[in-house]
Enzyme design. Structure first.
Site, PDB file in Angstrom:
ATOM      1  CG  HIS A   4      52.924   8.585  14.095  1.00  0.00           C
ATOM      2  ND1 HIS A   4      52.236   7.711  13.268  1.00  0.00           N
ATOM      3  CD2 HIS A   4      52.882   9.790  13.453  1.00  0.00           C
ATOM      4  CE1 HIS A   4      51.812   8.356  12.199  1.00  0.00           C
ATOM      5  NE2 HIS A   4      52.187   9.622  12.294  1.00  0.00           N
TER       6      HIS A   4
ATOM      7  CG  ASP B  58      51.273   4.600  14.387  1.00  0.00           C
ATOM      8  OD1 ASP B  58      51.462   5.187  15.469  1.00  0.00           O
ATOM      9  OD2 ASP B  58      51.370   5.168  13.273  1.00  0.00           O
TER      10      ASP B  58
ATOM     11  CB  SER C 138      49.516  11.006  10.704  1.00  0.00           C
ATOM     12  OG  SER C 138      50.563  10.724   9.815  1.00  0.00           O
TER      13      SER C 138
END
Length: 328
Positions: free
Chosen positions: A73, A103, A177
């Site tokens: 993402h 992911d 992230s």
């Protein structure tokens, strides 16, 4: 270090500082800057103009030959991706491949030999172990936060298809992230991915993808540019205690088939909606996620034996695994 005692158990004295662990892990953590083309206004206002949106993320050098792993993402739909290494060098990476269902994405930069992070074993983590998160929150490069492992094997969060998260209370914010979750030895144990929605004032609940899962995905992306997973064509849910009792089954064992895909391996083997899967290749099945991960880890062409329950009787079905279709 001198041992402490607690009810006769030996406990190692914790270090006064985790600076040594940071010195080992931090040089492998890079910053990611992306730019995306997004709609300038509401989609229904007739305005077709686009604007560039900039966002932040992190990545970890997983291989000295220039490979970095991050969250999918972080780089999804990006018009431009730029990586800044811990030593300040900047490069535009090649996207080697990605796996939306976990992911994860694999990037490669041409900057010579890079400091690859040592890999730990997430399977060895215990609740209460100290962990450190390293990343680029809000553009604050090389930020380190500390916490403990709050839980392992977290699933059913509906964040992605294959969930087996490490839960931690180390602070994770926007830009973290794709960054590293390391243990007190400086070894990578997870890739920081998400926080629990904070609409109820929740804090201290963050999630990381375990490094044992990352290893397999990275190797597949290097080899094939994609991840090839097993599939048998089932849709299922856990049995409630009342359903198990009504079927004459022990509690917490078995998943109930909601649907069987026409023409798929399960359909060919004679399974049908309403059947209960009790075990796969001899492993008792307790949750839908457990069955999904087990089958996904098999290769197309592998044979699978399933112990099932129908109409008050146990039976066995043999299936041949196929490749998981991209829409699943």
């Amino acid at each position: 270090m001198l041992p402490l005692t607690n009810n006769g158990r030996s406990i190692a004295t914790p270090p006064a500082s985790y600076a040594d662990a940071v010195d080992i892990g931090a040089p492998s953590v890079a910053n990611i800057y992306t730019r995306r083309l997004v709609q300038a206004g509401p989609e229904n206002d007739g305005n077709d103009r686009l604007r560039l949106n900039t966002s932040l993320g992190s990545a970890v050098v997983i291989d000295a030959d220039g490979y970095l792993v991050t969250n999918y993402h972080v780089i999804a739909d990006a018009a431009e991706i730029r990586v800044q290494m811990a030593d300040g060098r900047i490069a535009d990476p090649q996207v080697v491949g990605f796996d939306a269902e976990t992911d994860l994405a694999l990037l490669r930069v041409d900057l010579g030999t890079l400091p690859a992070i040592p890999l730990g074993r997430s399977s060895n983590l215990r609740i209460g172990d100290v962990v450190l998160a390293i990343g680029n929150p809000y553009g604050l490069t090389k930020t380190v936060t500390q916490g403990i492992v709050s839980a392992t094997g977290r699933g059913q969060l509906n964040l992605m298809t294959f969930e087996n998260f490490i839960q931690t209370d180390a602070a994770i914010n926007e830009g973290n992230s794709g960054g590293a979750l390391i243990n007190s030895l400086g070894e990578l144990v997870g890739i920081n991915t998400a926080v629990l929605a904070q609409d109820a004032g929740t804090e201290g609940i963050s999630f990381a993808i375990p490094v044992d899962l990352v290893r397999g995905v990275v190797e597949a992306l290097k080899r094939d540019g994609r991840v090839i997973r097993g599939y048998i064509g089932l849709d299922s849910d856990e049995l409630t205690p009342a359903e198990a009792d009504a079927l004459g089954l022990p509690p917490e064992i078995g998943i109930l088939l909601n649907a069987v895909r026409a023409g798929g391996p399960a359909d060919t083997a004679g399974l049908a909606a309403g059947d209960v899967v009790l075990a796969i290749n001899g492993e008792p099945i307790r949750t839908r996620q457990q069955a999904l991960l087990l089958v996904a880890g098999l290769e197309p062409g592998d044979k699978v034996e399933m112990d099932c329950w129908r109409g008050g009787q146990r039976f066995r079905a043999e299936l041949t695994v196929v490749e998981r279709p991209p829409e699943f």
